[in-house]
Scaffold this motif. Structure first.
Motif, PDB file in Angstrom:
ATOM      1  N   LEU A  16      19.005  76.781 -25.826  1.00  0.00           N
ATOM      2  CA  LEU A  16      18.382  75.316 -26.097  1.00  0.00           C
ATOM      3  C   LEU A  16      16.956  75.739 -26.750  1.00  0.00           C
ATOM      4  CD1 LEU A  16      17.885  72.775 -25.306  1.00  0.00           C
ATOM      5  CD2 LEU A  16      17.086  73.569 -23.038  1.00  0.00           C
ATOM      6  N   ASP A  17      16.062  76.408 -26.485  1.00  0.00           N
ATOM      7  CA  ASP A  17      14.772  76.446 -27.098  1.00  0.00           C
ATOM      8  C   ASP A  17      14.617  76.724 -28.587  1.00  0.00           C
ATOM      9  OD1 ASP A  17      13.841  76.618 -24.418  1.00  0.00           O
ATOM     10  OD2 ASP A  17      13.995  78.479 -24.130  1.00  0.00           O
ATOM     11  N   SER A  18      15.553  77.605 -28.935  1.00  0.00           N
ATOM     12  CA  SER A  18      15.804  77.713 -30.704  1.00  0.00           C
ATOM     13  C   SER A  18      16.247  76.507 -31.003  1.00  0.00           C
ATOM     14  CB  SER A  18      16.254  79.042 -30.884  1.00  0.00           C
ATOM     15  OG  SER A  18      17.865  78.779 -30.590  1.00  0.00           O
ATOM     16  N   ARG A  19      17.106  75.780 -30.556  1.00  0.00           N
ATOM     17  CA  ARG A  19      17.536  74.656 -31.088  1.00  0.00           C
ATOM     18  C   ARG A  19      16.676  73.528 -31.063  1.00  0.00           C
ATOM     19  NH1 ARG A  19      23.158  72.691 -28.243  1.00  0.00           N
ATOM     20  NH2 ARG A  19      23.623  74.926 -28.052  1.00  0.00           N
ATOM     21  N   VAL A  20      15.632  73.475 -30.117  1.00  0.00           N
ATOM     22  CA  VAL A  20      14.593  72.607 -30.119  1.00  0.00           C
ATOM     23  C   VAL A  20      13.735  72.597 -31.088  1.00  0.00           C
ATOM     24  CG1 VAL A  20      12.497  71.735 -28.744  1.00  0.00           C
ATOM     25  CG2 VAL A  20      14.659  72.283 -27.416  1.00  0.00           C
ATOM     26  N   LEU A  21      13.500  73.756 -31.483  1.00  0.00           N
ATOM     27  CA  LEU A  21      12.517  74.253 -32.685  1.00  0.00           C
ATOM     28  C   LEU A  21      13.351  73.656 -33.909  1.00  0.00           C
ATOM     29  CD1 LEU A  21      10.998  77.675 -31.746  1.00  0.00           C
ATOM     30  CD2 LEU A  21      10.087  75.466 -31.275  1.00  0.00           C
ATOM     31  N   ALA A  22      14.488  74.062 -34.003  1.00  0.00           N
ATOM     32  CA  ALA A  22      15.148  73.605 -35.230  1.00  0.00           C
ATOM     33  C   ALA A  22      15.353  72.138 -35.493  1.00  0.00           C
ATOM     34  CB  ALA A  22      16.870  74.240 -35.051  1.00  0.00           C
ATOM     35  N   ALA A  23      15.444  71.339 -34.347  1.00  0.00           N
ATOM     36  CA  ALA A  23      15.354  69.829 -34.576  1.00  0.00           C
ATOM     37  C   ALA A  23      14.232  69.444 -34.709  1.00  0.00           C
ATOM     38  CB  ALA A  23      15.770  69.451 -32.901  1.00  0.00           C
TER      39      ALA A  23
ATOM     40  N   LEU B  74      14.259  68.934 -16.925  1.00  0.00           N
ATOM     41  CA  LEU B  74      13.332  68.169 -17.748  1.00  0.00           C
ATOM     42  C   LEU B  74      13.493  68.305 -19.126  1.00  0.00           C
ATOM     43  CD1 LEU B  74      10.963  66.150 -18.159  1.00  0.00           C
ATOM     44  CD2 LEU B  74       9.449  68.364 -18.021  1.00  0.00           C
ATOM     45  N   ILE B  75      13.634  69.639 -19.904  1.00  0.00           N
ATOM     46  CA  ILE B  75      13.697  69.961 -21.199  1.00  0.00           C
ATOM     47  C   ILE B  75      15.106  69.586 -21.640  1.00  0.00           C
ATOM     48  CG2 ILE B  75      14.212  72.468 -20.895  1.00  0.00           C
ATOM     49  CD1 ILE B  75      12.629  72.898 -23.311  1.00  0.00           C
ATOM     50  N   ARG B  76      16.258  69.976 -20.731  1.00  0.00           N
ATOM     51  CA  ARG B  76      17.241  69.381 -21.131  1.00  0.00           C
ATOM     52  C   ARG B  76      17.522  67.908 -21.413  1.00  0.00           C
ATOM     53  NH1 ARG B  76      21.160  69.570 -18.134  1.00  0.00           N
ATOM     54  NH2 ARG B  76      20.311  69.996 -15.716  1.00  0.00           N
ATOM     55  N   GLU B  77      17.187  67.038 -20.459  1.00  0.00           N
ATOM     56  CA  GLU B  77      17.159  65.619 -20.534  1.00  0.00           C
ATOM     57  C   GLU B  77      16.323  65.266 -21.541  1.00  0.00           C
ATOM     58  OE1 GLU B  77      16.131  63.907 -16.757  1.00  0.00           O
ATOM     59  OE2 GLU B  77      17.731  64.648 -15.769  1.00  0.00           O
ATOM     60  N   ALA B  78      15.317  65.716 -22.035  1.00  0.00           N
ATOM     61  CA  ALA B  78      14.442  65.475 -23.079  1.00  0.00           C
ATOM     62  C   ALA B  78      15.189  65.437 -24.362  1.00  0.00           C
ATOM     63  CB  ALA B  78      13.035  66.096 -23.143  1.00  0.00           C
ATOM     64  N   PHE B  79      15.963  66.558 -24.463  1.00  0.00           N
ATOM     65  CA  PHE B  79      16.580  66.842 -25.632  1.00  0.00           C
ATOM     66  C   PHE B  79      17.713  66.113 -25.779  1.00  0.00           C
ATOM     67  CE2 PHE B  79      19.341  69.578 -28.389  1.00  0.00           C
ATOM     68  CZ  PHE B  79      18.564  70.028 -29.360  1.00  0.00           C
ATOM     69  N   GLN B  80      18.593  66.059 -24.663  1.00  0.00           N
ATOM     70  CA  GLN B  80      19.773  65.097 -24.681  1.00  0.00           C
ATOM     71  C   GLN B  80      19.348  63.508 -25.358  1.00  0.00           C
ATOM     72  OE1 GLN B  80      20.975  65.403 -20.808  1.00  0.00           O
ATOM     73  NE2 GLN B  80      21.829  67.378 -21.091  1.00  0.00           N
TER      74      GLN B  80
END
Length: 619
Positions: free
Chosen positions: A264-271, A491-497
């Motif tokens: 999850l974390d690296s895909r957050v940065l990529a996005a 929290l971070i999953r829902e924010a990313f989704q």
């Protein structure tokens, strides 16, 4: 690896160019020829840098030539600080964060550190007062080690730099070894040397008049009560602060790369990097076994961005050429089976020398929080609950109950209860009675700066690394979120989704399923259910769809690396060090070669032995 180093000698007021040069070579023999330094009677300090960011020469001096600084790392959100200083008459000529930090110190004294947001370590020398100030960032993202021996104070970004001083005692810290073999990392400020310590996170260390003192300027704290806020508010604030953190660390024009996994974390940065309208090229790097889940998921994630994606294969025998270097960079305090990022660095840095990692996102946002923590326990029971959860999460290398078999009687008696005492102290230092808060605090103050950072250190040997999750504002938010919203990384999953639904449709390596419910996730779940029914009826030998990992040390250790593993762990010098029961080690190796999985255990033992060969035996 880049960093700072130096000494203050209260007995010898001459100059010691040889010691300073030796410390530079000890820290990084490949970069030592480029080290920058300053010598004063009884003082030497220097810096080694890749020159990727902030390439201006150091040390930097104030106008009066009374204060100077060497620094590695960078600061964020500095515009308002710069404006304030210039309004007070300071001249900021280089735009270098070291210059800004020096001016802040000159104006505010030791209170300067409280204003800093960044990842850094620095040494400031006050020549008239003969006073040395060492400072690190709030999370200790640039480890700094120190020792005081025979009137000489030593400091360096690697324990190996301190070992350049022949007068430093080589006595190995047995409690540190026991901690490492229990948790895969050390605890508190211990190192593998009894005479050396790690500077705690968010600290100032002052050396003057032959003495030194340490005081914290920042600490983590989880609140006793929380405000009433809607989940949507927390999600919106998280996304805002993540965007802000990434933007703060992407303000230059250098080519950028992201170490991208299927998590999850690296895909957050990529996005988030992909949202920035800029001309700099961006790359995504993934390494592993061909066809592994991380490789497939990362390639798909990258396809949603403008990044150029590259995959690098982990070869089964790569440890033969990289293990010693990994142990050197991490000073023996990192398990070699966790340091595979070193494999493709030469190839990666041909594209970009500035690399982003999703470091600390999991620890901040609830990866370790489990239902067992949602209860009150007596103190004596609470530490066993924590230990049990560490075991269930696969985070114990050797359980404390195995220590009497692993260690020799003399070593075991010498360690006593120190490992569990330091473990319990690490939890209780949170100041909270809530076990979820204790565990989050422990991960951020123990596991992150003593274990996870080792992978970052390896990458720093060839590239400048940025860690957006470590931004001060984001870290503050993570401490203010109700603990229940962090379980399962909610929290971070829902924010990313919500923010990046297309990327959320790509399977997540933790579950092997998309992060959102859609046709793809339904079909994948149906396939898993079908596989289970076929297995129940004897039609298929597999009970579930197999996860395809990115590494296979288990097989490598018993095949292509077998002679290497046995040659290191079963040689007489290793077995006779007096730490481990030789028969236990022989049995452990034999069991692995026969099919058991002792990968992490063998990796830890290999790291310790290789460090001894490099720095204790050769001394």
């Amino acid at each position: 690896m880049p960093g700072i180093f130096g000494f203050v000698d209260n007995k010898n007021q001459g100059t010691n160019e040889k010691l300073l040069a030796d410390m530079a070579r000890g820290l990084d023999p490949k970069l030592a020829a480029k080290f920058e330094s300053y010598m004063d009677p009884g003082l030497g300090m220097g810096r080694i840098s890749l020159g990727v960011v902030n390439p201006e020469p150091q040390p930097i001096w104030n106008d009066a030539h009374t204060l100077c600084i060497v620094m590695e790392g960078e600061l964020y959100a500095t515009r308002s600080l710069s404006i304030d200083l210039m309004s007070l008459g300071y001249r900021l000529l280089t735009g270098n964060p070291a210059e800004l930090m020096l001016c802040l110190y000159q104006e505010y004294g030791e209170a300067f550190a409280e204003q800093l947001n960044g990842a850094f370590v620095a040494a400031i020398w006050n020549a008239p007062e003969r006073r040395l100030v060492l400072v690190n960032d709030r999370m200790g993202l640039y480890p700094l080690y120190y020792a005081s021996v025979n009137g000489r104070f030593l400091f360096g970004s690697g324990l190996r730099a301190l070992l350049s001083d022949a007068s430093l005692p080589r006595q190995v810290d047995g409690i540190a070894i026991a901690q490492f073999l229990t948790f895969d990392h050390l605890l508190g400020d211990r190192t593998l040397l009894s005479a050396a310590r790690l500077l705690p996170q968010g600290s100032l260390l002052i050396v003057e008049q032959g003495n030194y003192s340490i005081r914290p300027y920042a600490s983590l704290q989880y609140p006793r009560t929380y405000p009433l806020r809607r989940g949507e508010e927390y999600r919106e604030e998280l996304v805002f602060l993540m965007r802000q953190a990434v933007a703060r660390q992407a303000a230059d024009v250098l080519p950028k790369a992201i170490m991208l996994s299927g998590g999850l974390d690296s895909r957050v940065l990529a996005a988030l990097l992909n949202e920035i309208d800029a001309d700099w090229p961006v790359y995504t790097f993934t390494w592993g076994l061909p066809g592994c889940d991380d490789a497939r998921f990362a390639a798909e994630i990258s396809s949603f961005t403008r990044a150029e994606h590259h995959f690098f294969e982990l070869k089964p025998d790569f440890l033969l050429s990289t293990a010693e270097e990994s142990v050197r960079i991490t000073d023996g305090m990192g398990n070699i089976v966790n340091l595979h990022a070193i494999v493709s660095l030469d190839e990666e840095t041909r594209y970009a020398q500035l690399i982003y990692k999703g470091f600390m996102g999991d620890a901040m946002f609830g990866r370790a929080v489990e239902p067992i923590l949602w209860a009150d326990y007596d103190p004596g029971v609470a530490v066993q609950v924590h230990l049990r959860l560490h075991e269930l999460q696969g985070l114990l290398t050797f359980h404390p109950a195995e220590h009497h078999s692993l260690f020799t009687d003399e070593f075991y008696q010498g360690v006593g209860n120190a490992v569990m005492d330091s473990y319990q102290a690490g939890m209780e230092a949170s100041g909270s009675t809530q076990l979820a808060a204790q565990r989050l605090y422990f991960d951020l103050t123990q596991r992150v700066p003593r274990m996870t950072i080792k992978g970052v250190e390896v990458v720093r040997s060839k590239a400048f690394v940025r860690l957006p999750f470590c931004d001060n504002d984001l870290l503050h938010l993570a401490q203010q979120v109700p603990l229940g919203m962090l379980q399962d990384r909610r929290l971070i999953r829902e924010a990313f989704q919500t923010t990046f639904p297309k990327m959320a449709s790509v399977p997540f390596s933790w579950t092997g399923l998309p992060m959102v419910d859609n046709f793809r996730s339904i079909s994948m779940r149906a396939r898993r259910l079908l596989q289970w029914h076929l297995h129940q009826r004897g039609i298929s030998s597999q009970s579930e769809v197999r996860w395809r990992p990115y590494k296979d040390y288990q097989t490598w250790f018993r095949t292509v690396l077998r002679d290497w593993v046995e040659g290191i762990l079963l040689n007489p010098a290793s077995l006779d060090r007096g730490y481990f029961n030789p028969e236990f080690v022989r049995q452990l190796v034999a069991e692995h070669m026969a099919g058991a999985d002792h990968t992490v255990r063998l990796g830890a033992l290999l790291s310790i032995e290789l460090w001894h060969q490099l720095y204790i035996d050769r001394a």
